[in-house]
Write an enzyme that holds these catalytic residues in place. Structure first.
Site, short mmCIF file in Angstrom:
data_model
loop_
_atom_site.label_atom_id
_atom_site.label_comp_id
_atom_site.label_asym_id
_atom_site.label_seq_id
_atom_site.Cartn_x
_atom_site.Cartn_y
_atom_site.Cartn_z
N ASP A 123 0.83 -1.19 0.00
CA ASP A 123 0.00 0.00 0.00
C ASP A 123 0.87 1.26 0.00
O ASP A 123 1.55 1.53 0.97
CB ASP A 123 -0.88 -0.03 1.26
CG ASP A 123 -1.75 1.19 1.36
OD1 ASP A 123 -1.98 1.85 0.33
OD2 ASP A 123 -2.21 1.49 2.48
N ASP A 163 -2.15 5.87 -5.77
CA ASP A 163 -2.28 4.99 -4.61
C ASP A 163 -2.55 3.54 -4.98
O ASP A 163 -3.65 3.19 -5.40
CB ASP A 163 -3.40 5.53 -3.73
CG ASP A 163 -3.62 4.64 -2.51
OD1 ASP A 163 -2.68 3.92 -2.13
OD2 ASP A 163 -4.72 4.65 -1.96
#
Ligand SMILES: *[C@@H]1O[C@H](CO)[C@@H](O)[C@H](O)[C@H]1NC(C)=O
Ligand SMILES: *[C@@H]1O[C@H](CO)[C@@H](O)[C@H](O)[C@H]1NC(C)=O
Ligand SMILES: *[C@@H]1O[C@H](CO)[C@@H](O)[C@H](O)[C@H]1NC(C)=O
Ligand SMILES: *[C@@H]1O[C@H](CO)[C@@H](O)[C@H](O)[C@H]1NC(C)=O
Length: 475
Positions: free
Chosen positions: A91, A309
């Site tokens: 992440d 992201d």
């Protein structure tokens, strides 16, 4: 979570948005000071030092970013002594590594991903240490002494992601064992002491019952000093440069830490002092027309931004941009019947080649870097239908901006290089099943694609990485 946890979280969130960055300087020790040294000894020393300092790391990658597959990517890391395997989601939108911890009552024990989930037990690792509340890591993470800190007390953490899931626990320090690139398609194990969270209390989608594609934790590749990347850099083990190539065709892909020599990427500068990876968005072009981007009173002349992201599956746009884009997307298909699934995802039947029937969308960033998103990227197949991966933003950043958030849907099948030494992100279309070349000071080595995923699960529209604002938490 108690109020203290909330306040700690608030500090964590707000502190990370006001960081200053600089290039890393590696301290050079004069090991041979005052003694004669031969050239070969010097070379050997430098070689060892390079091997120790600037080697690239190769992380194996599994998962598939298509929302109809797992909708997430994960990697296998090893923690503790003896090293044990943990499968953690990759992440770029968060800043710490945490793994499921032995105290956890609600942690998933099984995963439909057919990976083994184990709980980290500090007692079964002989190199594990509790991080105390007066440890430098703790005080710098919370930007000052921790209230009520007494000797022997640990350093707590808690994170809440944008989908409401979260975990809380305490920080530990232990060995991280990683694959250091030391030849073409070759690695050797290396290790470093890192601090990570022992996630003892999960909430929302991270707890066992409602997450069948459960993972053992999350590794945050954010810019903050608390990330594993920053810790490895501070320990002189790696440069603050990493790259990913997420493969939707085969699953998995490439994830490497270190400077990329090939392919060359087109770079765009990162917005400074942001909690997430923000790029300056100049224009969005669809079929040669430019959309009107909103100008916010909060912009202060800085213009629009887009957040990159990998922890987000789809792509999110401010309302007005979304409306314009959707009308462009369907403009060549006036008769097409669409319906909405899961409340917000638009799907339809279409038999032809989507690349011919729908427009290409181009995001133009600062310094003429363009991200071209093809129909086959933003449309995904689900239950024999096509669905649109563009969604309306539901969250605002803390300055009131409606966010443009680009997730795996547009990041996949491209090599993205995050260069925190030079504060830029670069990318190029790439075959993520192939290999890239990474370099340390002298050598250039090939790193190839991996796929550790064995199975796929269904998941739609997960926005994992958005740390909630304090306001939302107190409400
Ligand atoms: C910890 O255990 C590993 C193997 O399990 C062993 O090689 C190492 O020497 C041990 N370290 C300490 C500090 O006891
Ligand atoms: C982060 O680490 C760098 C290098 O170790 C240091 O100079 C900087 O002050 C740290 N930032 C914060 C906010 O602690
Ligand atoms: C970073 O920027 C400096 C100065 O602009 C340049 O010399 C250097 O090559 C860049 N490094 C990378 C990895 O792009
Ligand atoms: C991508 O690379 C893999 C491995 O080198 C190769 O087998 C495959 O054919 C390539 N795919 C394309 C579309 O070129």
């Amino acid at each position: 979570m108690d109020l203290k946890g909330l306040l700690l979280l608030a500090l964590l969130v707000f502190e990370f948005s006001s960081l200053a960055y600089g290039n890393l300087v590696f301290p050079v020790e004069h090991k041979f000071k005052g003694r004669q040294r031969t050239l070969s000894a010097m070379k050997a020393h430098d070689d060892r030092r390079r091997a120790r300092i600037l080697s690239a790391l190769d992380l194996s990658l599994g998962g598939n970013g298509r929302p109809s597959k797992t909708g997430l990517y994960y990697t296998k890391i090893q923690l503790g002594s003896p090293p044990m395997d943990y499968y953690v989601q990759v992440d770029t939108g968060s800043d710490i590594l945490w793994v499921n911890c032995v105290q956890c009552k609600t942690c998933p024990q099984k995963s439909s991903l057919k990976i083994e989930l184990i709980l980290y037990d500090p007692k079964s690792s002989n190199t594990s240490h509790l991080v105390s509340c007066n440890d430098d890591f703790c005080t710098s993470t919370y930007n000052g002494p921790v209230n009520g800190c007494k000797p022997g007390m640990g350093c707590e953490f808690s994170v809440v992601y944008g989908d409401g899931s979260g975990t809380a626990g305490y920080f530990v320090r232990d060995y991280l064992t990683f694959d250091q690139v030391n030849g073409n398609l070759q690695t050797t194990p290396g290790n470093s002491n890192v601090i990570f969270g022992c996630g003892a209390s999960h909430s929302g989608g991270l707890s066992s019952s409602d997450d069948d594609d459960a993972l053992g934790g999350i590794i945050g590749f954010g810019q903050a000093n608390s990330s594993v990347l920053s810790q490895l850099a501070a320990a002189g083990k790696a440069k603050r440069i990493f790259s990913h190539c997420l493969d939707t065709h085969r699953g998995g892909g490439i994830f490497a830490i270190g400077e990329v020599d090939e392919p060359k990427v087109k770079k765009s500068p990162l917005v400074a002092n942001q909690a997430h990876y923000n790029l300056f968005l100049k224009d969005i072009e669809v079929d040669k027309d430019f959309l009107d981007l909103p100008t916010s009173i909060f912009d202060f002349g800085t213009g629009q931004r887009a957040i990159i992201d990998s922890g987000t599956t789809l792509a999110y746009l401010p309302s007005s941009v979304y409306e314009q884009l959707m009308s462009k997307v369907f403009s060549r298909q006036p008769g097409l019947e669409t319906h909405t699934r899961n409340d917000h995802i638009i799907c339809f039947d279409y038999d032809g080649n989507v690349d011919n029937g729908f427009p290409t969308v181009k995001f133009h960033f600062k310094e003429s870097a363009t991200l071209t998103v093809y129909p086959h990227d933003y449309l995904f197949e689900f239950d024999n239908e096509w669905c649109v991966g563009w969604l309306r933003t539901t969250s605002q950043s803390k300055d009131g901006r409606e966010m443009t958030l680009l997730g795996d849907l547009v990041l996949s099948n491209r090599l993205f290089v995050y260069d925190l030494e030079n504060m830029s992100i670069g990318w190029t279309d790439y075959n993520c099943s192939s290999s890239i070349k990474v370099k340390d000071r002298e050598s250039v080595y090939k790193v190839s694609a991996h796929d550790i995923s064995l199975a796929c699960a269904v998941l739609i529209g997960r926005i994992l990485s958005f740390i909630f604002l304090l306001v939302a938490m107190l409400a």
